[in-house]
Enzyme design. Structure first.
Site, PDB file in Angstrom:
ATOM      1  N   GLU A 259      37.652  34.478  46.783  1.00 63.30           N
ATOM      2  CA  GLU A 259      39.068  34.827  46.612  1.00 63.30           C
ATOM      3  C   GLU A 259      39.798  33.510  46.430  1.00 63.30           C
ATOM      4  O   GLU A 259      39.981  32.755  47.386  1.00 63.30           O
ATOM      5  CB  GLU A 259      39.571  35.600  47.835  1.00 63.30           C
ATOM      6  CG  GLU A 259      40.845  36.379  47.560  1.00 63.30           C
ATOM      7  CD  GLU A 259      42.084  35.567  47.850  1.00 63.30           C
ATOM      8  OE1 GLU A 259      42.670  35.046  46.874  1.00 63.30           O
ATOM      9  OE2 GLU A 259      42.464  35.440  49.018  1.00 63.30           O
ATOM     10  N   CYS A 293      48.398  33.195  48.297  1.00 58.35           N
ATOM     11  CA  CYS A 293      47.856  33.318  46.941  1.00 58.35           C
ATOM     12  C   CYS A 293      48.474  34.502  46.217  1.00 58.35           C
ATOM     13  O   CYS A 293      48.457  34.560  44.988  1.00 58.35           O
ATOM     14  CB  CYS A 293      46.339  33.434  46.990  1.00 58.35           C
ATOM     15  SG  CYS A 293      45.748  34.779  48.037  1.00 58.35           S
TER      16      CYS A 293
END
Length: 489
Positions: A259, A293
């Site tokens: 990720e 993010c």
């Protein structure tokens, strides 16, 4: 909510390594974990050596077969007991996060809720690992498809969501029957250490989860990844580091989940409900002080509503309160360290130098702590660094567009593809945007979409694999096909 004193709480947080069910000192010189709101030391914690990293892998390998054979219900019950402990200690968890990371206590409480849901979700998924049985099309045999734990996993977590990033890796590994070695970020390791203490209290057997903290990240991680006994690597962090880790993982064809970075577009069409869009962008941009993010990075607004949208957003931002996250009413805490402030300041300066208008904010806050003002920029173009680089700070840049095709082009004009946000009241347009935007997740008329029951992950340079949802446990399982003869032949 009743929070303990900071000193009393810090005295309860483990500061050692957790290897084979024992808390042990590190071989290296202990290192400081600092409070970013004051730049002062909170505690000093163990600094693992490469040899201790391998010792943690040894411990995980030693109990892998036994843990894989443990009844799914038992694995699930351990996670459920851990969830209950997290609810009992939610104030302690929230305060630890605020102290080491800086986010306001209200947001830290939100992360306790979010992070604990991964523990509860995977406590339920442990007993729902399914296979299948069927007849071959030719009728000559029977197919049996079963799922099995991939084996020892190395889990590397980032600093920005120290509880949620730990639980959404550790919980599915436990549920699937995998042992693990966890390496939390050196900037914010205390939350993970406290969480693992709760796992221990809940009855997790020795060696199933091991935790190593270190300042020598590469020196400790590389030998673990290079060891052929390791079978899984999960990492959340920057794309360059993720690429490096994937190259290392290739040596033994490790199962990987990555990720990585994001550059999320937040698209506001001319027919959007502006009140909802403003609420959405405030949540998507300023949650966690912009250090996510999933944070809205490029605010793409139709030219017909850009001025009004910018005015409303600036009014909201001007009402923010900057300060230490433990103080009542604070909405913007510090960035995690001074280097983060330097990066944000550089991006803002570059945008202004290239024609952007500074609507509000735009400066670092003098004094102790790593603070930067909540900032709104307008008239930003795709020629600026802030358009192409992840901001990771409280800066909201507004870029205008003329029509849907231009919005899609600007939104997709990035190597990243983690998440996108779209605000429109046109149902058909919303459906088209689902198809046209190159992201692994999308919020349609919502500014926060993460949920333990949903698959989290991206496309392109934002990573591979998914965390959470039904898909999350699959990352820790492999599929075995067995053929048996036709019993009637």
């Amino acid at each position: 909510m009743t929070y303990p004193s900071e000193a009393d709480l810090l005295a309860q947080v483990p500061t050692q390594l957790f290897i084979g069910g024992e808390w042990v000192d590190g071989d290296g010189e202990p290192f400081a974990v600092n409070d970013p709101s004051t730049n002062t030391e909170l505690v000093r914690i163990a600094n693992a050596s490469p040899e201790q990293g391998i010792a943690a892998l040894d411990a995980a390998v030693a109990v892998q077969a036994e843990w894989a054979a443990t009844a799914p219900r038992e694995r699930g019950e351990i996670l459920r007991r851990t969830f209950d402990l997290m609810m009992e200690r939610r104030d302690e968890l929230a305060l630890i996060m605020t102290l080491e990371m800086g986010k306001p206590l209200a947001e830290a409480q939100g992360e306790v809720t979010y992070g604990s849901e991964f523990v509860r979700w995977f406590s339920e998924e442990a007993v729902r690992i399914h296979g299948r049985y069927g007849t071959q099309p030719e009728g000559t045999g029977r197919m049996i498809v079963t799922k099995h734990p991939v084996g020892p996993a190395f889990l590397i977590t980032p600093w920005n969501f120290p509880l949620a990033m730990a639980t959404r890796k550790i919980a599915p590994a436990i549920a699937a029957g995998c042992t693990s070695i966890v390496k939390p970020a050196s900037l914010t390791p205390l939350t993970t250490l406290y969480f693992v203490k709760l796992l221990e209290e809940a009855g997790l057997p020795k060696g199933v989860v091991n935790v190593i903290t270190t300042r020598n990240t590469g020196g400790v991680s590389s030998p673990i990844i290079a060891d052929p006994r390791l079978r899984k690597l999960s990492f959340t962090g920057s794309t360059p580091v993720g690429i490096q880790l994937m190259n290392e993982a290739n040596q033994h064809v490790l199962r990987t989940s990555m990720e990585l970075g994001g550059n999320a577009p937040f698209v506001v069409f001319e027919d959007a409900d502006l009140d909802a869009a403003v609420e959405g962008v405030i949540a998507a941009k300023f949650r966690n002080i912009g250090q996510a993010c999933t944070a809205a990075n490029r605010i793409l607004v139709h030219q017909d509503v850009a001025e009004e949208f910018g005015r409303r957003v600036a009014d909201r931002v001007n009402g923010f309160t900057i300060g230490r996250g433990t103080e009542e009413g604070v909405t913007i805490g510090p960035l995690v360290e001074d280097k983060a402030v330097d990066k944000v300041a550089e991006l803002v300066d570059d945008a202004v130098a290239n024609g952007a208008t500074l609507v509000t904010g735009g400066k670092r806050v003098e004094g102790p702590g790593s603070f930067f003002e909540a900032t709104v920029l307008s008239n930003v173009t795709d020629a600026t660094k802030i358009f192409s680089e992840e901001i990771f700070g409280p800066v909201l840049p507004i870029i205008t567009f003329a029509d849907e095709d231009e919005a899609v082009r600007l939104a997709n004009e990035t190597e990243y593809g983690l998440v996108s946000y779209v605000f429109t009241q046109d149902f058909k347009r919303g459906q088209r945007m689902i198809d046209r935007l190159e992201t692994g997740m999308m919020g349609l008329n919502v500014g926060v979409l993460s949920n333990a029951a949903a698959p989290f992950g991206g496309v392109k340079m934002s990573g591979i694999g998914r965390e959470g949802g039904f898909e999350g446990i699959e990352e820790y399982l492999y599929t075995k096909y067995t053929l048996t003869p036709n019993p009637y032949a």
